[in-house]
Design a protein around this motif. Structure first.
Motif, mmCIF file in Angstrom:
data_model
loop_
_atom_site.group_PDB
_atom_site.id
_atom_site.type_symbol
_atom_site.label_atom_id
_atom_site.label_comp_id
_atom_site.label_asym_id
_atom_site.label_seq_id
_atom_site.Cartn_x
_atom_site.Cartn_y
_atom_site.Cartn_z
ATOM 1 N N LYS A 163 54.401 25.669 23.742
ATOM 2 C CA LYS A 163 55.214 24.879 23.861
ATOM 3 C C LYS A 163 56.285 24.814 22.498
ATOM 4 N N LYS A 164 57.516 24.326 22.832
ATOM 5 C CA LYS A 164 58.435 24.472 22.243
ATOM 6 C C LYS A 164 59.105 22.822 22.750
ATOM 7 N N PHE A 165 59.217 21.893 22.098
ATOM 8 C CA PHE A 165 59.811 20.529 22.006
ATOM 9 C C PHE A 165 60.945 20.773 21.314
ATOM 10 N N ILE A 166 61.918 20.297 22.524
ATOM 11 C CA ILE A 166 63.423 19.743 22.013
ATOM 12 C C ILE A 166 63.541 18.765 22.130
ATOM 13 N N LEU A 167 64.149 17.269 21.390
ATOM 14 C CA LEU A 167 63.775 15.597 21.189
ATOM 15 C C LEU A 167 65.587 15.711 21.159
ATOM 16 N N LEU A 168 65.800 14.721 21.445
ATOM 17 C CA LEU A 168 67.192 14.185 21.474
ATOM 18 C C LEU A 168 67.250 12.903 20.883
ATOM 19 N N LYS A 169 67.533 11.972 20.096
ATOM 20 C CA LYS A 169 67.686 10.803 19.161
ATOM 21 C C LYS A 169 67.129 9.974 20.493
ATOM 22 N N ASN A 170 67.897 9.637 20.900
ATOM 23 C CA ASN A 170 66.795 7.972 21.579
ATOM 24 C C ASN A 170 65.408 8.554 22.503
ATOM 25 N N SER A 171 65.171 10.299 22.512
ATOM 26 C CA SER A 171 63.740 10.787 22.806
ATOM 27 C C SER A 171 63.783 10.147 24.310
ATOM 28 N N THR A 172 64.845 10.515 24.841
ATOM 29 C CA THR A 172 64.695 9.999 26.766
ATOM 30 C C THR A 172 64.910 11.332 27.597
ATOM 31 N N LEU A 173 64.536 12.507 27.128
ATOM 32 C CA LEU A 173 65.090 13.423 27.282
ATOM 33 C C LEU A 173 63.830 14.558 26.388
ATOM 34 N N VAL A 174 63.049 15.268 27.009
ATOM 35 C CA VAL A 174 62.618 15.779 26.106
ATOM 36 C C VAL A 174 61.675 17.337 26.881
ATOM 37 N N ALA A 175 62.337 18.634 26.699
ATOM 38 C CA ALA A 175 62.453 19.940 27.490
ATOM 39 C C ALA A 175 61.342 20.653 26.776
ATOM 40 N N LEU A 176 60.741 21.749 27.224
ATOM 41 C CA LEU A 176 59.145 21.977 26.752
ATOM 42 C C LEU A 176 59.359 23.004 27.831
ATOM 43 N N ILE A 177 59.522 24.487 27.072
ATOM 44 C CA ILE A 177 60.286 25.498 27.588
ATOM 45 C C ILE A 177 57.950 26.317 27.199
ATOM 46 N N PHE A 178 57.412 26.749 27.825
ATOM 47 C CA PHE A 178 55.624 28.137 28.002
ATOM 48 C C PHE A 178 55.959 29.082 28.856
ATOM 49 N N THR A 179 54.651 29.087 28.932
ATOM 50 C CA THR A 179 54.215 29.984 29.779
ATOM 51 C C THR A 179 52.541 30.360 30.185
ATOM 52 N N ARG A 180 52.345 31.031 30.978
ATOM 53 C CA ARG A 180 51.163 30.745 31.901
ATOM 54 C C ARG A 180 50.699 31.672 32.254
ATOM 55 N N ASP A 181 49.439 32.307 32.402
ATOM 56 C CA ASP A 181 48.807 33.428 32.367
ATOM 57 C C ASP A 181 48.959 34.032 33.770
ATOM 58 N N ILE A 182 49.613 34.877 34.366
ATOM 59 C CA ILE A 182 49.435 35.310 35.956
ATOM 60 C C ILE A 182 48.173 36.063 36.610
#
Length: 79
Positions: free
Chosen positions: A5-24
């Motif tokens: 998981k990789k978190f990217i937070l903005l100042k107001n914390s209304t937007l969160v984007a996370l990058i993750f992987t899953r096994d096939i």
């Protein structure tokens, strides 16, 4: 199963984007890369239609290990 998981937070914390992987399930040596975007508590999960090998995925950094062109392209796409 989530691997990274990789978190990217903005100042107001209304937007969160996370990058993750899953096994096939049919190929345990290959990972699919996803992103989950949350805006005001509403989530959307999107496949980035990118794949990587388990051996070259850096779990702590959330990116591909290496300096080859393929690794650089995928890392710049994820950034």
């Amino acid at each position: 199963m989530f691997n990274q998981k990789k978190f990217i937070l903005l100042k107001n914390s209304t937007l969160v984007a996370l990058i993750f992987t899953r096994d096939i399930s049919y190929n345990p040596e290959k990972l699919t890369i996803y992103t989950r975007v949350t805006v005001y508590g509403r989530r959307a999960e999107i496949s980035l239609k990118s794949f990587t090998s388990v051996n070259v995925w850096d779990v702590s950094k959330g990116r591909v290990i290496g300096t080859m062109q393929k690794a650089r392209l995928l890392n710049s796409y994820l950034a």
